[in-house]
Design a protein around this motif. Sequence first.
Motif, PDB file in Angstrom:
ATOM      1  N   ASP A  44       4.774 -20.570  67.138  1.00  0.00           N
ATOM      2  CA  ASP A  44       4.092 -20.861  65.874  1.00  0.00           C
ATOM      3  C   ASP A  44       3.152 -19.744  65.442  1.00  0.00           C
ATOM      4  O   ASP A  44       2.726 -19.690  64.289  1.00  0.00           O
ATOM      5  CB  ASP A  44       3.279 -22.149  66.012  1.00  0.00           C
ATOM      6  CG  ASP A  44       4.130 -23.329  66.435  1.00  0.00           C
ATOM      7  OD1 ASP A  44       5.057 -23.672  65.676  1.00  0.00           O
ATOM      8  OD2 ASP A  44       3.874 -23.896  67.515  1.00  0.00           O
ATOM      9  N   GLU A  72      11.267  -8.661  64.412  1.00  0.00           N
ATOM     10  CA  GLU A  72      11.012 -10.086  64.280  1.00  0.00           C
ATOM     11  C   GLU A  72       9.550 -10.358  63.937  1.00  0.00           C
ATOM     12  O   GLU A  72       9.251 -11.306  63.199  1.00  0.00           O
ATOM     13  CB  GLU A  72      11.378 -10.793  65.588  1.00  0.00           C
ATOM     14  CG  GLU A  72      12.859 -11.073  65.774  1.00  0.00           C
ATOM     15  CD  GLU A  72      13.712  -9.807  65.859  1.00  0.00           C
ATOM     16  OE1 GLU A  72      14.804  -9.797  65.263  1.00  0.00           O
ATOM     17  OE2 GLU A  72      13.288  -8.838  66.530  1.00  0.00           O
ATOM     18  N   LYS A  74       7.672  -8.478  62.088  1.00  0.00           N
ATOM     19  CA  LYS A  74       7.542  -8.205  60.654  1.00  0.00           C
ATOM     20  C   LYS A  74       8.090  -9.364  59.825  1.00  0.00           C
ATOM     21  O   LYS A  74       7.469  -9.779  58.832  1.00  0.00           O
ATOM     22  CB  LYS A  74       8.272  -6.910  60.299  1.00  0.00           C
ATOM     23  CG  LYS A  74       7.601  -5.659  60.835  1.00  0.00           C
ATOM     24  CD  LYS A  74       8.410  -4.418  60.481  1.00  0.00           C
ATOM     25  CE  LYS A  74       7.747  -3.160  61.020  1.00  0.00           C
ATOM     26  NZ  LYS A  74       8.537  -1.938  60.716  1.00  0.00           N
ATOM     27  N   ASP A  75       9.233  -9.891  60.234  1.00  0.00           N
ATOM     28  CA  ASP A  75       9.806 -11.025  59.508  1.00  0.00           C
ATOM     29  C   ASP A  75       8.894 -12.249  59.601  1.00  0.00           C
ATOM     30  O   ASP A  75       8.693 -12.968  58.619  1.00  0.00           O
ATOM     31  CB  ASP A  75      11.190 -11.370  60.068  1.00  0.00           C
ATOM     32  CG  ASP A  75      12.247 -10.338  59.708  1.00  0.00           C
ATOM     33  OD1 ASP A  75      12.003  -9.528  58.788  1.00  0.00           O
ATOM     34  OD2 ASP A  75      13.309 -10.340  60.364  1.00  0.00           O
ATOM     35  N   ALA A  76       8.351 -12.483  60.798  1.00  0.00           N
ATOM     36  CA  ALA A  76       7.464 -13.629  60.995  1.00  0.00           C
ATOM     37  C   ALA A  76       6.203 -13.489  60.157  1.00  0.00           C
ATOM     38  O   ALA A  76       5.734 -14.450  59.534  1.00  0.00           O
ATOM     39  CB  ALA A  76       7.106 -13.763  62.476  1.00  0.00           C
ATOM     40  N   ALA A  78       5.897 -11.812  57.393  1.00  0.00           N
ATOM     41  CA  ALA A  78       6.279 -11.984  55.988  1.00  0.00           C
ATOM     42  C   ALA A  78       6.460 -13.454  55.627  1.00  0.00           C
ATOM     43  O   ALA A  78       6.244 -13.852  54.477  1.00  0.00           O
ATOM     44  CB  ALA A  78       7.555 -11.209  55.694  1.00  0.00           C
ATOM     45  N   SER A  79       6.823 -14.264  56.621  1.00  0.00           N
ATOM     46  CA  SER A  79       7.026 -15.698  56.371  1.00  0.00           C
ATOM     47  C   SER A  79       5.716 -16.476  56.400  1.00  0.00           C
ATOM     48  O   SER A  79       5.708 -17.675  56.100  1.00  0.00           O
ATOM     49  CB  SER A  79       7.986 -16.277  57.414  1.00  0.00           C
ATOM     50  OG  SER A  79       7.345 -16.416  58.676  1.00  0.00           O
ATOM     51  N   GLY A  80       4.626 -15.805  56.798  1.00  0.00           N
ATOM     52  CA  GLY A  80       3.329 -16.464  56.831  1.00  0.00           C
ATOM     53  C   GLY A  80       2.834 -16.842  58.210  1.00  0.00           C
ATOM     54  O   GLY A  80       1.757 -17.439  58.345  1.00  0.00           O
ATOM     55  N   MET A  81       3.574 -16.516  59.261  1.00  0.00           N
ATOM     56  CA  MET A  81       3.148 -16.872  60.614  1.00  0.00           C
ATOM     57  C   MET A  81       1.858 -16.132  60.965  1.00  0.00           C
ATOM     58  O   MET A  81       1.720 -14.950  60.667  1.00  0.00           O
ATOM     59  CB  MET A  81       4.230 -16.510  61.637  1.00  0.00           C
ATOM     60  CG  MET A  81       3.840 -16.855  63.080  1.00  0.00           C
ATOM     61  SD  MET A  81       5.074 -16.360  64.317  1.00  0.00           S
ATOM     62  CE  MET A  81       6.408 -17.502  63.920  1.00  0.00           C
ATOM     63  N   HIS A 187      -2.526 -11.809  52.605  1.00  0.00           N
ATOM     64  CA  HIS A 187      -2.285 -13.251  52.674  1.00  0.00           C
ATOM     65  C   HIS A 187      -3.139 -13.945  53.727  1.00  0.00           C
ATOM     66  O   HIS A 187      -3.148 -15.181  53.796  1.00  0.00           O
ATOM     67  CB  HIS A 187      -0.805 -13.513  52.948  1.00  0.00           C
ATOM     68  CG  HIS A 187       0.110 -12.892  51.938  1.00  0.00           C
ATOM     69  ND1 HIS A 187       0.177 -13.328  50.635  1.00  0.00           N
ATOM     70  CD2 HIS A 187       0.970 -11.838  52.031  1.00  0.00           C
ATOM     71  CE1 HIS A 187       1.048 -12.588  49.969  1.00  0.00           C
ATOM     72  NE2 HIS A 187       1.537 -11.683  50.785  1.00  0.00           N
ATOM     73  N   ASN A 189      -2.792 -14.069  56.973  1.00  0.00           N
ATOM     74  CA  ASN A 189      -2.143 -14.542  58.207  1.00  0.00           C
ATOM     75  C   ASN A 189      -2.076 -13.472  59.295  1.00  0.00           C
ATOM     76  O   ASN A 189      -1.923 -13.800  60.477  1.00  0.00           O
ATOM     77  CB  ASN A 189      -0.734 -15.072  57.910  1.00  0.00           C
ATOM     78  CG  ASN A 189       0.215 -14.006  57.379  1.00  0.00           C
ATOM     79  OD1 ASN A 189      -0.071 -13.380  56.341  1.00  0.00           O
ATOM     80  ND2 ASN A 189       1.324 -13.786  58.057  1.00  0.00           N
TER      81      ASN A 189
END
Length: 235
Positions: A44, A72, A74-76, A78-81, A187, A189
């Motif tokens: 999470d 991964e 970077k992707d996480a 970008a998703s707000g994690m 953002h 996060n």
Amino acid sequence: MTVRVGVITFPGSLDDGDAQRAIRIAGAEPIALWHGSHDLAGVDALVLPGGFSYGDYLRSGAIAALSPIMAEVKDAAASGMPVLGICNGFQMLVEAHLLPGGLIRNANQQFVRRDQKLRVENTDTAWTNAFEAEQEIVIPLKNGEGGYIADAETLRRIEGEGQVAFRYLGVNPNGSLNDIAGVTNEHGNVVGLMPHPEHAVEPGFGPDTAAAMRSGIDGLGFFVSAIAAVAAVAA
């Protein structure tokens, strides 16, 4: 709900175990992740710990920022994690362009180790929501390349948009511009800072306070904040 927080070990990481311990004390489940993997194991939140990844060759964090798992990360992000970079992890985040600015050798060219006073500048992030605005905290600092830099335009932008998360108080230990000790992305996060909150989470092992020696637990708020941020999204 049990919040699962991944701690990524890179070659040369040395505070990954401490970060896992801090996460456990805060009430979440630490998950060990390896830099060479592309699997975040369904966590999470993420912590990039301190240390000397790849022996600090080239620039601190520069090689680790190219590790397989960073795709991964970077992707996480970008998703707000929620993603936290501590010391060497902060260096990785700026090298990976997940946070603005850069980090260079300390102004005095010496490795600095001290219990450092900070002011919390932004409480609207996934890692600072448990603090109060302008709260003063003390957590350990230990680095040789902790001087925060940014070009004039970037500095104006992050100051104007509230992306300075922490500022040094009392003394600027490494010559960081504007006394900046940590920053956040737009953002809120992704957060990075040079001092080590994971070393101030349990009485008997933290900085000295007026109440008792080694009783400081100001670092616990970082991990409690992340748990609250994840729970708020899940609610």
